[in-house]
Design a protein around this motif. Structure first.
Motif, PDB file in Angstrom:
ATOM      1  N   ARG A 129     -52.125 -15.752 -40.135  1.00 23.17           N
ATOM      2  CA  ARG A 129     -53.570 -15.921 -40.272  1.00 23.17           C
ATOM      3  C   ARG A 129     -54.309 -15.242 -39.119  1.00 23.17           C
ATOM      4  O   ARG A 129     -55.294 -14.515 -39.335  1.00 23.17           O
TER       5      ARG A 129
ATOM      6  N   ASP B  67     -47.209 -19.355 -40.166  1.00 27.61           N
ATOM      7  CA  ASP B  67     -48.484 -19.344 -40.882  1.00 27.61           C
ATOM      8  C   ASP B  67     -49.640 -19.051 -39.928  1.00 27.61           C
ATOM      9  O   ASP B  67     -50.561 -18.293 -40.257  1.00 27.61           O
ATOM     10  N   ARG B  68     -49.595 -19.643 -38.732  1.00 25.38           N
ATOM     11  CA  ARG B  68     -50.660 -19.415 -37.755  1.00 25.38           C
ATOM     12  C   ARG B  68     -50.658 -17.967 -37.284  1.00 25.38           C
ATOM     13  O   ARG B  68     -51.714 -17.360 -37.092  1.00 25.38           O
TER      14      ARG B  68
ATOM     15  N   GLN C 181     -55.033 -24.449 -34.917  1.00 24.63           N
ATOM     16  CA  GLN C 181     -54.993 -24.149 -36.347  1.00 24.63           C
ATOM     17  C   GLN C 181     -53.938 -25.018 -37.007  1.00 24.63           C
ATOM     18  O   GLN C 181     -52.966 -25.444 -36.379  1.00 24.63           O
ATOM     19  N   GLU C 182     -54.114 -25.256 -38.293  1.00 20.68           N
ATOM     20  CA  GLU C 182     -53.127 -25.995 -39.076  1.00 20.68           C
ATOM     21  C   GLU C 182     -52.009 -25.057 -39.531  1.00 20.68           C
ATOM     22  O   GLU C 182     -52.164 -23.830 -39.521  1.00 20.68           O
ATOM     23  N   GLY C 183     -50.883 -25.638 -39.940  1.00 20.15           N
ATOM     24  CA  GLY C 183     -49.804 -24.857 -40.530  1.00 20.15           C
ATOM     25  C   GLY C 183     -48.658 -24.609 -39.576  1.00 20.15           C
ATOM     26  O   GLY C 183     -48.694 -24.962 -38.396  1.00 20.15           O
ATOM     27  N   SER C 184     -47.611 -23.983 -40.108  1.00 25.17           N
ATOM     28  CA  SER C 184     -46.431 -23.663 -39.325  1.00 25.17           C
ATOM     29  C   SER C 184     -46.737 -22.557 -38.316  1.00 25.17           C
ATOM     30  O   SER C 184     -47.777 -21.896 -38.392  1.00 25.17           O
TER      31      SER C 184
END
Length: 357
Positions: free
Chosen positions: A63, A59-60, A53-56
């Motif tokens: 999500r 953030d992961r 997944q993308e992001g910090s």
């Protein structure tokens, strides 16, 4: 029945996919392999990783937690008790985003991240007892519901991206260099896995009923399995459920792939059961998801039974153990025993009944 506790919903994100339908599709195709992970320069190991997944890191986490909990249904005002179970907690965030805060912070910080991601309004508890974390969280939540302290509870097991855990297990020479082979003839150790799993418990009747469980701690071998503790946890879970050994139709074994611990577990089970019920292992599908294992393996097992899919074993078993892993769900399947063993001498069992059987 008054005081009964039921499993009313599950959610799972793992190497097999971000939801249960995806996980079952992956199992039909033979599962997913582990991925090489760099621990340090020139040093790597295999891990059954979550889909990228993308992001910090945070953030992961947010999500994934939201996606997994959404699989368990609508929680309304979200005032039920929330039990967050993990071994590594927020170590991954410290590695990636707070390098000057190595192993700092508070034990409740990770549960705070989870609760904030869910906008959870009810009481929040952290359970961190190594590999037995999620199963102990489930037992605690079940006790709360059984006693009338809550009508529902959410148990969330999470083991997420970090290098610290893999480095520690590698330093102890406990990791296998390839895929996981529980009870395998060539098993060489465990293979770590990442997962987030959610269990919705409640007092309203549902298909799956939690009939008992036990947690036994024996620290004589802090990193291994003790046969006497395996016997004690199985016997205590049977007693609490009002069952006899021959009432059990399936055992979800610990079987992490350790050359020694797998053999100890088998020997202990043979001392409890005159004739072993069918056995199933899920770590060759998920990896060893440590603090999340109790929730992730329970969710996947229920999903397999309901979805008519079964994990395959694509490696030879150790003939000296004198056991087999079942290749399909038993025709008679009412009472299931789930076992989890962890560092520090933790040995935990859960009894699950299929009320539709």
């Amino acid at each position: 029945m008054s005081g009964s506790v039921y499993l009313a919903g599950t959610g799972l994100a793992s190497v097999l996919g971000n939801d249960m339908p995806g996980a079952l599709d992956a199992l039909r195709r033979g599962g997913m392999p582990p991925t090489p992970v760099s621990i340090a320069r020139g040093v790597g190991w295999m891990v059954y990783k979550l889909p990228p997944q993308e992001g910090s890191w945070r953030d992961r986490v947010r999500r994934t937690v939201r996606q997994v909990v959404a699989q368990t249904g609508d929680w309304g005002a979200r005032t039920a008790p929330l039990f967050v179970a993990s071994s590594s907690l927020d170590v991954g965030e410290m590695e990636h985003e707070k390098p000057d805060l190595r192993l700092g912070g508070d034990l409740q910080d990770f549960a705070g991240i989870v609760a904030a991601a869910l906008d959870w309004q009810g009481p929040v508890f952290t359970i961190s007892t190594a590999c037995t974390s999620a199963l102990n969280a489930l037992l605690a939540a079940a006790d709360l519901i059984r006693s009338g302290g809550a009508d529902e509870a959410l148990v969330l097991g999470a083991e997420l991206d970090n290098r610290f855990t893999a480095a520690g297990f590698r330093a102890m020479q406990l990791l296998a260099p390839g895929s996981a082979q529980p009870f395998g003839a060539e098993r060489r150790g465990l293979v770590l896995g990442e997962a987030v799993a959610a269990l919705r418990l409640g007092s309203r009747p549902a298909r799956w009923r939690i009939t008992g469980g036990a947690n036994v701690v024996d620290g004589r071998n802090p990193s291994g399995t003790e046969a006497s503790a395996v016997r004690a946890m199985c016997q205590a879970a049977l007693a609490q459920s009002g069952l006899r050994p021959d009432d059990i139709d399936l055992i979800k074994v610990q079987a992490a792939g350790s050359p020694v611990n797998d053999a100890i577990e088998v020997e202990a089970l043979k001392q409890v059961f005159d004739r072993l019920p069918p056995l199933v292992s899920l770590k060759s599908s998920l990896g060893h998801t440590l603090g999340a294992a109790g929730a992730a393996e329970l969710a996947l097992l229920v999903g397999c039974i309901e979805g008519g899919v079964w994990p395959s074993t694509d490696y030879p078993l150790d003939d000296t153990l004198g056991i087999a892993l079942t290749t399909e769900a038993p025709a008679k399947l009412r009472n299931i025993l789930l076992n989890v063993v962890g560092f520090g001498g933790g040995h935990a069992s859960l009894m699950l009944r299929d009320c539709h059987a």
